[in-house]
Design a protein around this motif. Structure first.
Motif, mmCIF file in Angstrom:
data_model
loop_
_atom_site.group_PDB
_atom_site.id
_atom_site.type_symbol
_atom_site.label_atom_id
_atom_site.label_comp_id
_atom_site.label_asym_id
_atom_site.label_seq_id
_atom_site.Cartn_x
_atom_site.Cartn_y
_atom_site.Cartn_z
ATOM 1 N N LEU A 172 4.757 7.381 -29.618
ATOM 2 C CA LEU A 172 4.975 6.665 -31.207
ATOM 3 C C LEU A 172 5.259 4.598 -31.459
ATOM 4 O O LEU A 172 5.859 4.472 -31.819
ATOM 5 N N TYR A 173 5.964 4.267 -30.714
ATOM 6 C CA TYR A 173 6.227 2.928 -30.327
ATOM 7 C C TYR A 173 6.191 1.931 -29.630
ATOM 8 O O TYR A 173 5.763 0.699 -29.170
ATOM 9 N N ALA A 174 4.266 1.938 -28.807
ATOM 10 C CA ALA A 174 3.720 1.738 -28.412
ATOM 11 C C ALA A 174 4.273 0.435 -27.079
ATOM 12 O O ALA A 174 4.039 -0.599 -26.919
ATOM 13 N N GLN A 175 5.388 0.520 -26.297
ATOM 14 C CA GLN A 175 6.430 0.118 -25.373
ATOM 15 C C GLN A 175 5.710 0.423 -23.760
ATOM 16 O O GLN A 175 4.706 1.821 -24.364
ATOM 17 N N PRO A 176 5.393 -0.438 -23.515
ATOM 18 C CA PRO A 176 4.332 -0.535 -21.839
ATOM 19 C C PRO A 176 5.078 0.437 -21.072
ATOM 20 O O PRO A 176 6.919 0.577 -21.469
ATOM 21 N N VAL A 177 4.872 0.891 -19.918
ATOM 22 C CA VAL A 177 4.813 1.567 -19.071
ATOM 23 C C VAL A 177 6.068 1.121 -18.142
ATOM 24 O O VAL A 177 7.314 1.763 -17.774
ATOM 25 N N GLY A 178 6.024 -0.550 -17.915
ATOM 26 C CA GLY A 178 6.495 -1.268 -17.093
ATOM 27 C C GLY A 178 7.831 -1.336 -17.780
ATOM 28 O O GLY A 178 8.900 -1.559 -17.249
ATOM 29 N N ARG A 179 8.218 -1.098 -19.274
ATOM 30 C CA ARG A 179 9.094 -1.857 -19.830
ATOM 31 C C ARG A 179 10.031 0.084 -20.071
ATOM 32 O O ARG A 179 10.906 -0.017 -19.246
ATOM 33 N N ILE A 180 8.997 1.176 -19.958
ATOM 34 C CA ILE A 180 9.847 2.974 -20.043
ATOM 35 C C ILE A 180 10.872 2.711 -18.938
ATOM 36 O O ILE A 180 11.532 3.338 -19.149
ATOM 37 N N VAL A 181 9.940 2.570 -17.476
ATOM 38 C CA VAL A 181 10.861 2.604 -16.290
ATOM 39 C C VAL A 181 11.836 2.120 -16.125
ATOM 40 O O VAL A 181 12.545 2.415 -15.269
ATOM 41 N N ARG A 182 12.171 0.951 -16.598
ATOM 42 C CA ARG A 182 13.470 0.738 -16.843
ATOM 43 C C ARG A 182 14.838 0.518 -17.225
ATOM 44 O O ARG A 182 15.370 0.394 -17.126
ATOM 45 N N LEU A 183 14.063 0.819 -18.341
ATOM 46 C CA LEU A 183 15.098 2.234 -19.335
ATOM 47 C C LEU A 183 16.162 2.880 -17.799
ATOM 48 O O LEU A 183 16.181 3.825 -16.958
ATOM 49 N N THR A 184 17.992 2.878 -18.493
ATOM 50 C CA THR A 184 19.098 3.652 -17.903
ATOM 51 C C THR A 184 19.472 4.479 -19.083
ATOM 52 O O THR A 184 19.284 4.043 -20.477
ATOM 53 N N ILE A 185 20.427 4.916 -18.661
ATOM 54 C CA ILE A 185 21.121 6.333 -19.293
ATOM 55 C C ILE A 185 22.196 5.063 -20.491
ATOM 56 O O ILE A 185 22.357 5.562 -21.252
ATOM 57 N N ASP A 186 22.248 3.821 -19.927
ATOM 58 C CA ASP A 186 22.951 2.435 -21.069
ATOM 59 C C ASP A 186 22.765 2.440 -21.961
ATOM 60 O O ASP A 186 22.783 2.403 -23.369
ATOM 61 N N ASP A 187 21.333 2.992 -22.509
ATOM 62 C CA ASP A 187 20.165 2.336 -23.625
ATOM 63 C C ASP A 187 20.396 3.448 -23.855
ATOM 64 O O ASP A 187 19.244 3.700 -25.348
ATOM 65 N N VAL A 188 20.674 4.856 -23.385
ATOM 66 C CA VAL A 188 20.776 5.715 -24.965
ATOM 67 C C VAL A 188 21.906 6.012 -25.351
ATOM 68 O O VAL A 188 23.119 5.798 -24.763
ATOM 69 N N THR A 189 21.844 5.759 -26.448
ATOM 70 C CA THR A 189 23.224 6.432 -27.096
ATOM 71 C C THR A 189 23.060 7.560 -28.175
ATOM 72 O O THR A 189 22.442 7.708 -29.016
ATOM 73 N N ASP A 190 24.640 8.401 -28.260
ATOM 74 C CA ASP A 190 24.507 9.683 -28.668
ATOM 75 C C ASP A 190 25.543 10.080 -29.334
ATOM 76 O O ASP A 190 27.111 9.985 -28.753
ATOM 77 N N THR A 233 0.728 -1.273 -0.023
ATOM 78 C CA THR A 233 0.059 0.634 -0.001
ATOM 79 C C THR A 233 1.318 1.703 -0.226
ATOM 80 O O THR A 233 0.557 2.487 -0.926
ATOM 81 N N GLU A 234 1.895 1.078 0.507
ATOM 82 C CA GLU A 234 2.729 2.971 1.062
ATOM 83 C C GLU A 234 3.346 2.726 -0.379
ATOM 84 O O GLU A 234 2.818 4.651 -0.896
ATOM 85 N N LYS A 235 3.960 2.179 -1.203
ATOM 86 C CA LYS A 235 4.052 2.500 -2.492
ATOM 87 C C LYS A 235 3.996 1.299 -3.673
ATOM 88 O O LYS A 235 5.116 0.683 -3.629
ATOM 89 N N PRO A 236 3.251 1.027 -4.376
ATOM 90 C CA PRO A 236 2.983 0.244 -4.761
ATOM 91 C C PRO A 236 3.619 -0.471 -6.169
ATOM 92 O O PRO A 236 4.220 -1.483 -6.548
ATOM 93 N N ALA A 237 4.301 0.468 -6.718
ATOM 94 C CA ALA A 237 4.798 0.555 -8.036
ATOM 95 C C ALA A 237 6.753 0.215 -7.678
ATOM 96 O O ALA A 237 6.854 -0.422 -8.109
ATOM 97 N N THR A 238 7.494 0.810 -6.486
ATOM 98 C CA THR A 238 8.076 0.887 -6.119
ATOM 99 C C THR A 238 8.993 -0.570 -5.819
ATOM 100 O O THR A 238 9.425 -1.076 -5.922
ATOM 101 N N ARG A 239 7.630 -1.016 -4.836
ATOM 102 C CA ARG A 239 7.524 -2.765 -4.132
ATOM 103 C C ARG A 239 7.338 -3.568 -4.575
ATOM 104 O O ARG A 239 7.948 -4.726 -4.232
ATOM 105 N N ARG A 240 6.356 -3.391 -5.827
ATOM 106 C CA ARG A 240 5.965 -4.596 -6.491
ATOM 107 C C ARG A 240 7.125 -5.906 -7.174
ATOM 108 O O ARG A 240 6.823 -6.811 -7.247
ATOM 109 N N PRO A 241 8.483 -5.628 -7.384
ATOM 110 C CA PRO A 241 9.333 -6.156 -7.609
ATOM 111 C C PRO A 241 9.400 -7.130 -6.482
ATOM 112 O O PRO A 241 10.323 -8.781 -6.984
#
Length: 253
Positions: free
Chosen positions: A226-244, A156-164
Protein backbone atom coordinates in the motif's frame (compact mmCIF):
# COMPACT_ATOMS: atom_id res chain seq x y z
CA UNK A 1 8.73 31.29 38.08
CA UNK A 2 6.05 33.46 36.52
CA UNK A 3 7.28 32.59 33.02
CA UNK A 4 7.14 28.91 33.86
CA UNK A 5 3.52 29.15 34.99
CA UNK A 6 2.12 31.01 31.98
CA UNK A 7 -0.64 28.70 30.69
CA UNK A 8 -4.29 28.67 29.79
CA UNK A 9 -4.80 26.12 32.59
CA UNK A 10 -3.36 27.79 35.72
CA UNK A 11 -5.13 25.41 38.10
CA UNK A 12 -3.48 22.33 36.61
CA UNK A 13 -0.09 24.05 36.85
CA UNK A 14 -0.64 24.86 40.53
CA UNK A 15 -1.63 21.24 41.20
CA UNK A 16 1.56 20.13 39.43
CA UNK A 17 3.62 22.44 41.65
CA UNK A 18 2.34 20.64 44.76
CA UNK A 19 3.90 17.37 43.55
CA UNK A 20 6.62 16.44 46.12
CA UNK A 21 9.10 15.62 43.36
CA UNK A 22 8.52 18.99 41.72
CA UNK A 23 8.99 20.76 45.05
CA UNK A 24 12.24 18.88 45.67
CA UNK A 25 13.60 19.68 42.20
CA UNK A 26 12.70 23.38 42.37
CA UNK A 27 14.21 23.71 45.85
CA UNK A 28 17.37 21.99 44.68
CA UNK A 29 17.66 24.31 41.68
CA UNK A 30 17.03 27.37 43.86
CA UNK A 31 19.57 26.28 46.48
CA UNK A 32 22.17 25.29 43.90
CA UNK A 33 22.36 21.67 45.07
CA UNK A 34 21.03 20.69 41.62
CA UNK A 35 23.01 22.46 38.86
CA UNK A 36 20.78 24.48 36.56
CA UNK A 37 22.11 22.68 33.50
CA UNK A 38 20.98 19.83 31.26
CA UNK A 39 23.72 17.68 32.79
CA UNK A 40 22.54 18.46 36.31
CA UNK A 41 18.92 17.58 35.57
CA UNK A 42 20.03 14.51 33.67
CA UNK A 43 21.07 12.93 36.99
CA UNK A 44 17.68 13.46 38.66
CA UNK A 45 14.55 11.31 38.89
CA UNK A 46 11.74 10.55 38.22
CA UNK A 47 12.56 11.12 34.59
CA UNK A 48 9.05 12.10 33.44
CA UNK A 49 8.86 14.93 35.98
CA UNK A 50 12.40 16.00 35.14
CA UNK A 51 11.66 16.08 31.42
CA UNK A 52 8.53 18.17 31.92
CA UNK A 53 10.42 20.64 34.10
CA UNK A 54 13.24 20.72 31.58
CA UNK A 55 10.75 21.49 28.79
CA UNK A 56 9.40 24.43 30.81
CA UNK A 57 12.90 25.72 31.48
CA UNK A 58 13.76 25.51 27.77
CA UNK A 59 10.48 27.17 26.73
CA UNK A 60 11.15 30.05 29.11
CA UNK A 61 14.74 30.49 27.90
CA UNK A 62 16.34 29.48 31.21
CA UNK A 63 18.05 26.49 29.58
CA UNK A 64 19.29 26.27 25.99
CA UNK A 65 17.00 24.23 23.78
CA UNK A 66 18.01 20.62 23.12
CA UNK A 67 16.09 18.14 20.96
CA UNK A 68 13.73 16.11 23.15
CA UNK A 69 14.61 12.82 21.45
CA UNK A 70 18.27 13.36 22.32
CA UNK A 71 17.37 13.91 25.98
CA UNK A 72 15.27 10.74 26.03
CA UNK A 73 18.09 8.81 24.38
CA UNK A 74 20.58 10.08 26.97
CA UNK A 75 18.30 8.89 29.75
CA UNK A 76 17.95 5.47 28.10
CA UNK A 77 21.71 5.26 27.57
CA UNK A 78 22.47 5.98 31.22
CA UNK A 79 20.13 3.20 32.32
CA UNK A 80 21.50 0.81 29.70
CA UNK A 81 25.13 1.39 30.60
CA UNK A 82 24.32 0.83 34.27
CA UNK A 83 23.51 -2.79 33.39
CA UNK A 84 26.96 -3.43 31.83
CA UNK A 85 29.08 -5.19 34.46
CA UNK A 86 32.32 -5.57 32.50
CA UNK A 87 34.22 -2.28 33.04
CA UNK A 88 36.01 -2.49 29.68
CA UNK A 89 32.76 -3.10 27.82
CA UNK A 90 31.16 -0.21 29.74
CA UNK A 91 33.99 2.13 28.80
CA UNK A 92 33.97 1.11 25.14
CA UNK A 93 30.20 1.46 24.74
CA UNK A 94 30.21 4.82 26.53
CA UNK A 95 32.89 6.12 24.17
CA UNK A 96 30.98 4.81 21.17
CA UNK A 97 27.77 6.48 22.29
CA UNK A 98 29.48 9.76 23.19
CA UNK A 99 31.81 10.23 20.25
CA UNK A 100 29.82 8.60 17.47
CA UNK A 101 26.10 8.31 18.19
CA UNK A 102 25.58 11.56 20.10
CA UNK A 103 27.63 13.48 17.55
CA UNK A 104 25.52 12.02 14.74
CA UNK A 105 22.23 12.74 16.52
CA UNK A 106 23.20 16.32 17.34
CA UNK A 107 24.22 16.95 13.74
CA UNK A 108 20.86 15.61 12.54
CA UNK A 109 18.98 17.69 15.15
CA UNK A 110 20.57 20.86 13.79
CA UNK A 111 18.75 20.23 10.51
CA UNK A 112 15.37 19.59 12.10
CA UNK A 113 13.57 17.80 14.96
CA UNK A 114 14.55 14.18 15.39
CA UNK A 115 12.04 11.36 15.04
CA UNK A 116 11.78 8.30 17.26
CA UNK A 117 13.14 6.11 14.48
CA UNK A 118 16.53 7.85 14.61
CA UNK A 119 17.05 7.32 18.33
CA UNK A 120 15.56 3.83 18.04
CA UNK A 121 18.28 2.97 15.52
CA UNK A 122 20.93 4.33 17.90
CA UNK A 123 19.53 2.16 20.69
CA UNK A 124 19.61 -0.95 18.50
CA UNK A 125 23.22 -0.22 17.57
CA UNK A 126 24.15 0.07 21.24
CA UNK A 127 22.28 -3.11 22.21
CA UNK A 128 23.86 -5.15 19.43
CA UNK A 129 27.30 -3.68 20.15
CA UNK A 130 27.01 -4.90 23.74
CA UNK A 131 25.74 -8.27 22.55
CA UNK A 132 28.73 -8.60 20.22
CA UNK A 133 31.22 -7.85 23.00
CA UNK A 134 29.59 -10.46 25.26
CA UNK A 135 29.45 -12.99 22.42
CA UNK A 136 33.12 -12.40 21.64
CA UNK A 137 34.08 -13.11 25.25
CA UNK A 138 32.31 -16.45 24.87
CA UNK A 139 34.77 -17.25 22.08
CA UNK A 140 37.69 -16.38 24.34
CA UNK A 141 38.53 -13.10 22.58
CA UNK A 142 38.52 -9.37 23.14
CA UNK A 143 37.69 -6.78 20.52
CA UNK A 144 41.41 -6.00 20.09
CA UNK A 145 42.06 -9.60 19.04
CA UNK A 146 38.93 -10.15 16.96
CA UNK A 147 39.56 -12.15 13.78
CA UNK A 148 37.80 -12.39 10.44
CA UNK A 149 36.42 -15.81 11.38
CA UNK A 150 34.75 -14.21 14.41
CA UNK A 151 32.98 -11.56 12.35
CA UNK A 152 31.87 -14.12 9.80
CA UNK A 153 30.43 -16.36 12.53
CA UNK A 154 28.69 -13.42 14.22
CA UNK A 155 26.86 -12.40 11.05
CA UNK A 156 26.06 -15.96 9.98
CA UNK A 157 24.15 -16.94 13.12
CA UNK A 158 21.51 -14.15 13.11
CA UNK A 159 22.25 -11.84 10.18
CA UNK A 160 19.19 -9.58 10.37
CA UNK A 161 19.25 -9.09 14.14
CA UNK A 162 22.99 -8.53 14.35
CA UNK A 163 23.42 -6.16 11.41
CA UNK A 164 23.02 -2.99 13.57
CA UNK A 165 26.31 -3.92 15.28
CA UNK A 166 28.13 -3.03 12.06
CA UNK A 167 28.06 0.67 12.97
CA UNK A 168 29.95 -0.13 16.17
CA UNK A 169 32.34 -2.48 14.36
CA UNK A 170 33.19 0.15 11.73
CA UNK A 171 33.78 2.69 14.48
CA UNK A 172 36.10 0.29 16.31
CA UNK A 173 38.10 -0.34 13.12
CA UNK A 174 38.27 3.35 12.22
CA UNK A 175 39.51 4.32 15.70
CA UNK A 176 42.05 1.50 15.90
CA UNK A 177 40.24 -0.44 18.61
CA UNK A 178 40.06 -3.61 16.52
CA UNK A 179 41.85 -4.93 13.42
CA UNK A 180 40.73 -3.90 9.95
CA UNK A 181 38.44 -6.73 8.90
CA UNK A 182 35.80 -7.23 6.21
CA UNK A 183 32.13 -6.84 7.01
CA UNK A 184 29.61 -8.76 4.88
CA UNK A 185 27.75 -6.49 2.44
CA UNK A 186 24.03 -6.00 2.72
CA UNK A 187 22.70 -7.79 -0.33
CA UNK A 188 19.18 -6.84 -1.38
CA UNK A 189 17.68 -8.93 -4.15
CA UNK A 190 15.29 -6.86 -6.22
CA UNK A 191 13.03 -7.78 -9.08
CA UNK A 192 14.20 -5.73 -12.06
CA UNK A 193 10.70 -5.55 -13.58
CA UNK A 194 8.24 -3.18 -11.86
CA UNK A 195 5.28 -4.79 -10.11
CA UNK A 196 2.24 -4.70 -12.38
CA UNK A 197 -0.85 -3.07 -10.88
CA UNK A 198 -3.03 -6.18 -11.37
CA UNK A 199 -0.45 -8.35 -9.64
CA UNK A 200 -0.08 -5.85 -6.80
CA UNK A 201 -3.85 -5.78 -6.20
CA UNK A 202 -4.02 -9.58 -6.29
CA UNK A 203 -1.25 -9.82 -3.72
CA UNK A 204 -2.94 -7.17 -1.57
CA UNK A 205 -6.27 -9.02 -1.77
CA UNK A 206 -4.60 -12.18 -0.49
CA UNK A 207 -2.81 -10.22 2.23
CA UNK A 208 -6.08 -8.84 3.55
CA UNK A 209 -8.22 -11.98 3.24
CA UNK A 210 -6.02 -15.08 3.63
CA UNK A 211 -6.27 -16.07 7.31
CA UNK A 212 -3.85 -18.96 6.75
CA UNK A 213 -0.95 -16.46 6.60
CA UNK A 214 0.60 -15.19 9.86
CA UNK A 215 -0.99 -11.89 10.89
CA UNK A 216 2.38 -10.19 11.34
CA UNK A 217 3.43 -11.12 7.80
CA UNK A 218 0.12 -9.82 6.43
CA UNK A 219 0.57 -6.46 8.18
CA UNK A 220 4.12 -6.08 6.85
CA UNK A 221 3.00 -7.03 3.34
CA UNK A 222 0.19 -4.45 3.50
CA UNK A 223 2.65 -1.69 4.39
CA UNK A 224 4.84 -2.68 1.46
CA UNK A 225 2.03 -3.04 -1.08
CA UNK A 226 0.00 0.00 0.00
CA UNK A 227 2.67 2.51 1.04
CA UNK A 228 5.90 1.17 -0.54
CA UNK A 229 7.60 1.13 2.85
CA UNK A 230 11.03 -0.59 3.00
CA UNK A 231 11.05 -3.66 5.21
CA UNK A 232 14.01 -2.23 7.14
CA UNK A 233 11.81 0.70 8.20
CA UNK A 234 8.79 -1.46 9.01
CA UNK A 235 10.69 -3.70 11.42
CA UNK A 236 11.73 -0.62 13.43
CA UNK A 237 8.12 0.37 14.13
CA UNK A 238 7.02 0.10 17.76
CA UNK A 239 3.68 0.32 19.56
CA UNK A 240 4.43 4.01 20.17
CA UNK A 241 4.09 4.60 16.41
CA UNK A 242 0.45 3.43 16.47
CA UNK A 243 -2.32 5.81 17.59
CA UNK A 244 -5.88 4.69 18.31
CA UNK A 245 -8.27 7.57 19.14
CA UNK A 246 -11.28 5.30 19.38
CA UNK A 247 -12.42 6.06 15.86
CA UNK A 248 -9.36 5.84 13.63
CA UNK A 249 -6.09 3.90 13.92
CA UNK A 250 -3.08 5.68 12.40
CA UNK A 251 0.56 4.68 12.04
CA UNK A 252 3.48 7.11 11.94
CA UNK A 253 5.89 6.10 9.18
Amino acid sequence: MTALLETDRPKSRLIWLRNPNVVRLLRGLAAGTIPLTHEGLHQEAPWRTVHHLRDLLMDSGVLPRVDRQILLYQRWLTERLATIEDPEHHRLLRHFATWHQMRRLRAAAEKGPLGRSQTHQAKQETIQAGAFLTWLVGRGRTVEHCRQADLDAWHTEKPATRRPAQTFLRWCMRTGRMPRLTLPPQVIAQDQAPLHQHRRLAMLRRTLNDDSLPLRSRVVAAFVLLYAQPVGRIVRLTIDDVTDDGTTITVSL
